[in-house]
Design an enzyme around this catalytic site. Structure first.
Site, PDB file in Angstrom:
ATOM      1  N   HIS A  33      16.960  76.317 -35.250  1.00 12.26           N
ATOM      2  CA  HIS A  33      18.270  75.901 -35.267  1.00 12.26           C
ATOM      3  C   HIS A  33      19.211  76.915 -34.919  1.00 12.26           C
ATOM      4  O   HIS A  33      20.051  76.741 -34.184  1.00 12.26           O
ATOM      5  CB  HIS A  33      18.581  75.482 -36.464  1.00 12.26           C
ATOM      6  CG  HIS A  33      17.609  74.260 -36.957  1.00 12.26           C
ATOM      7  ND1 HIS A  33      16.940  74.221 -38.091  1.00 12.26           N
ATOM      8  CD2 HIS A  33      17.855  72.960 -36.682  1.00 12.26           C
ATOM      9  CE1 HIS A  33      16.382  73.166 -38.274  1.00 12.26           C
ATOM     10  NE2 HIS A  33      16.852  72.099 -37.369  1.00 12.26           N
ATOM     11  N   LYS A 146      11.680  70.437 -28.825  1.00 12.12           N
ATOM     12  CA  LYS A 146      10.734  69.830 -29.615  1.00 12.12           C
ATOM     13  C   LYS A 146      10.580  68.496 -29.893  1.00 12.12           C
ATOM     14  O   LYS A 146       9.758  67.770 -30.000  1.00 12.12           O
ATOM     15  CB  LYS A 146      10.747  70.633 -31.004  1.00 12.12           C
ATOM     16  CG  LYS A 146       9.545  70.474 -31.743  1.00 12.12           C
ATOM     17  CD  LYS A 146       9.588  71.149 -33.224  1.00 12.12           C
ATOM     18  CE  LYS A 146       8.359  70.647 -34.349  1.00 12.12           C
ATOM     19  NZ  LYS A 146       9.376  69.506 -34.713  1.00 12.12           N
ATOM     20  N   GLN A 150      13.288  62.458 -28.509  1.00  6.50           N
ATOM     21  CA  GLN A 150      14.812  62.119 -29.022  1.00  6.50           C
ATOM     22  C   GLN A 150      15.805  62.684 -27.808  1.00  6.50           C
ATOM     23  O   GLN A 150      16.770  62.173 -27.432  1.00  6.50           O
ATOM     24  CB  GLN A 150      14.971  63.131 -30.088  1.00  6.50           C
ATOM     25  CG  GLN A 150      16.299  63.256 -30.603  1.00  6.50           C
ATOM     26  CD  GLN A 150      16.792  64.134 -31.888  1.00  6.50           C
ATOM     27  OE1 GLN A 150      16.391  63.264 -33.127  1.00  6.50           O
ATOM     28  NE2 GLN A 150      17.127  65.304 -32.006  1.00  6.50           N
ATOM     29  N   LEU A 173      11.287  77.255 -30.622  1.00  8.85           N
ATOM     30  CA  LEU A 173      10.708  78.667 -31.335  1.00  8.85           C
ATOM     31  C   LEU A 173       9.503  78.207 -31.898  1.00  8.85           C
ATOM     32  O   LEU A 173       9.331  77.218 -32.446  1.00  8.85           O
ATOM     33  CB  LEU A 173      11.969  79.066 -32.187  1.00  8.85           C
ATOM     34  CG  LEU A 173      12.793  80.431 -31.414  1.00  8.85           C
ATOM     35  CD1 LEU A 173      13.551  79.603 -30.252  1.00  8.85           C
ATOM     36  CD2 LEU A 173      13.605  80.770 -32.456  1.00  8.85           C
TER      37      LEU A 173
HETATM   38  O1  PAF Z   1      16.979  66.307 -34.753  1.00  8.78           O
HETATM   39  C1  PAF Z   1      17.498  65.992 -35.793  1.00  8.78           C
HETATM   40  O2  PAF Z   1      17.712  66.984 -36.692  1.00  8.78           O
HETATM   41  C2  PAF Z   1      18.171  64.642 -36.004  1.00  8.78           C
HETATM   42  O3  PAF Z   1      17.362  63.633 -35.346  1.00  8.78           O
HETATM   43  C3  PAF Z   1      19.564  64.598 -35.405  1.00  8.78           C
HETATM   44  C4  PAF Z   1      19.757  64.867 -33.940  1.00  8.78           C
HETATM   45  C5  PAF Z   1      20.477  65.564 -36.187  1.00  8.78           C
HETATM   46  C6  PAF Z   1      20.334  63.431 -35.766  1.00  8.78           C
HETATM   47  O4  PAF Z   1      20.110  63.000 -37.291  1.00  8.78           O
END
Ligand code: PAF
Length: 281
Positions: A33, A146, A150, A173
């Site tokens: 992150h 990853k 999505q 990572l």
């Molecule tokens: O990837 C994530 O952490 C979640 O799916 C997101 C994009 C924050 C949506 O809740």
């Protein structure tokens, strides 16, 4: 760094800002992150990160309740990474009434891979991301590679709803042994943690076979599934796909991705490796 909990505070803080770079997260942050926040800093200012465990994207029996809420530690990491604003709303702030209007991504993007094993998941993701985009109104938003499916869903959301947002993808990572960093790695016990890298090894074996000319994708997947099952995993899928659309590769597909999702005990891990084939391969 500002830590904001309400929509009104966020709107006030962002009023008139046109170059915002946004990193949506569910918190329990790790170095992956942090790298997305660092990437966001290269693309805009202010950098906004959201922390919200979105109930809409969890199915019955999934880990919504046990998903770690670690706001203070997350804020320390975000501040150190140079984030300007953290938006951490309560569920009642983002969903003051039951969310009866939702985004339904197309079936072609979500009927298989994670979509097949987590029904409704991508509706929940697309709905919360659209809400967050409307609130933050970023110029750029950063998502990790990853979560490959999505990322594709979000790109299509932005395209089909004409959102003026550039989507930037951050590399996965990995830990020293190759395990993809994930908030869910913390669920693994010590012996599962040692085993966990096997998923990545199986994906890498498939990639190497395809790079050296093997084209029987079904057999490669079946072998990887068998290896994982023999080692005690429960496999949801191991698939080789066209990286552009996540469909079965066409004979001329050159950008490929091998994706996997499998359970070690009570923990579901996902990973993927993308790679290019040379034009003549
Ligand atoms: O990837 C994530 O952490 C979640 O799916 C997101 C994009 C924050 C949506 O809740």
């Amino acid at each position: 760094m500002q830590v904001l909990h309400t929509v009104a505070e966020l709107r006030t803080s962002l009023a008139g800002k046109t170059g915002t770079a946004f990193v949506p997260t569910m918190g329990n942050l790790h170095a992956g992150h942090v790298s997305l926040v660092e990437l966001a800093k290269q693309h805009g200012q202010p950098v906004v990160a959201s922390i919200f465990v979105n109930p809409l994207q969890f199915g019955a029996g999934e880990d919504f309740e046990r998903y770690p809420r670690t706001l203070d530690a997350d804020c320390n990491k975000l501040a150190a990474a140079g984030c300007d604003i953290v938006f951490a709303p309560a569920v009642s702030e983002l969903y003051p009434v039951p969310q009866s209007f939702t985004v339904q991504p197309s079936d072609s993007l979500t009927r298989d891979l994670d979509g097949a094993f987590r029904p409704g998941h991508f509706n929940g993701v697309a709905t919360v991301v659209l809400k967050l985009f409307n609130l933050v109104q970023p110029r750029v938003a950063v998502f990790g590679k990853k979560d490959c499916q999505q990322l594709l869903v979000i790109r299509e959301l932005v395209r089909q709803f004409n959102l003026p947002i550039e989507i930037v993808a951050g590399d996965t990572l990995r830990e020293a042994d190759g395990l993809a960093m994930s908030s869910r790695n913390g669920y693994l016990d010590a012996s599962e943690r040692i085993q966990a890298v096997r998923l990545q090894h199986e994906l890498a074996t498939i990639r190497a076979s395809v790079e050296s000319g093997e084209r029987d994708y079904a057999s490669l997947s079946a072998t990887a599934c068998r290896h994982l099952k023999m080692a005690g995993w429960r496999v949801d899928y191991i698939e080789l796909r066209d990286a552009m659309n996540l469909q079965t590769p066409a004979p001329d597909s050159r950008q490929l991705v091998v994706l996997g999702a499998a359970w070690l005990g009570k923990t579901r891990l996902i990973d993927n490796l993308d790679f290019d084939l040379p034009a003549q391969a």
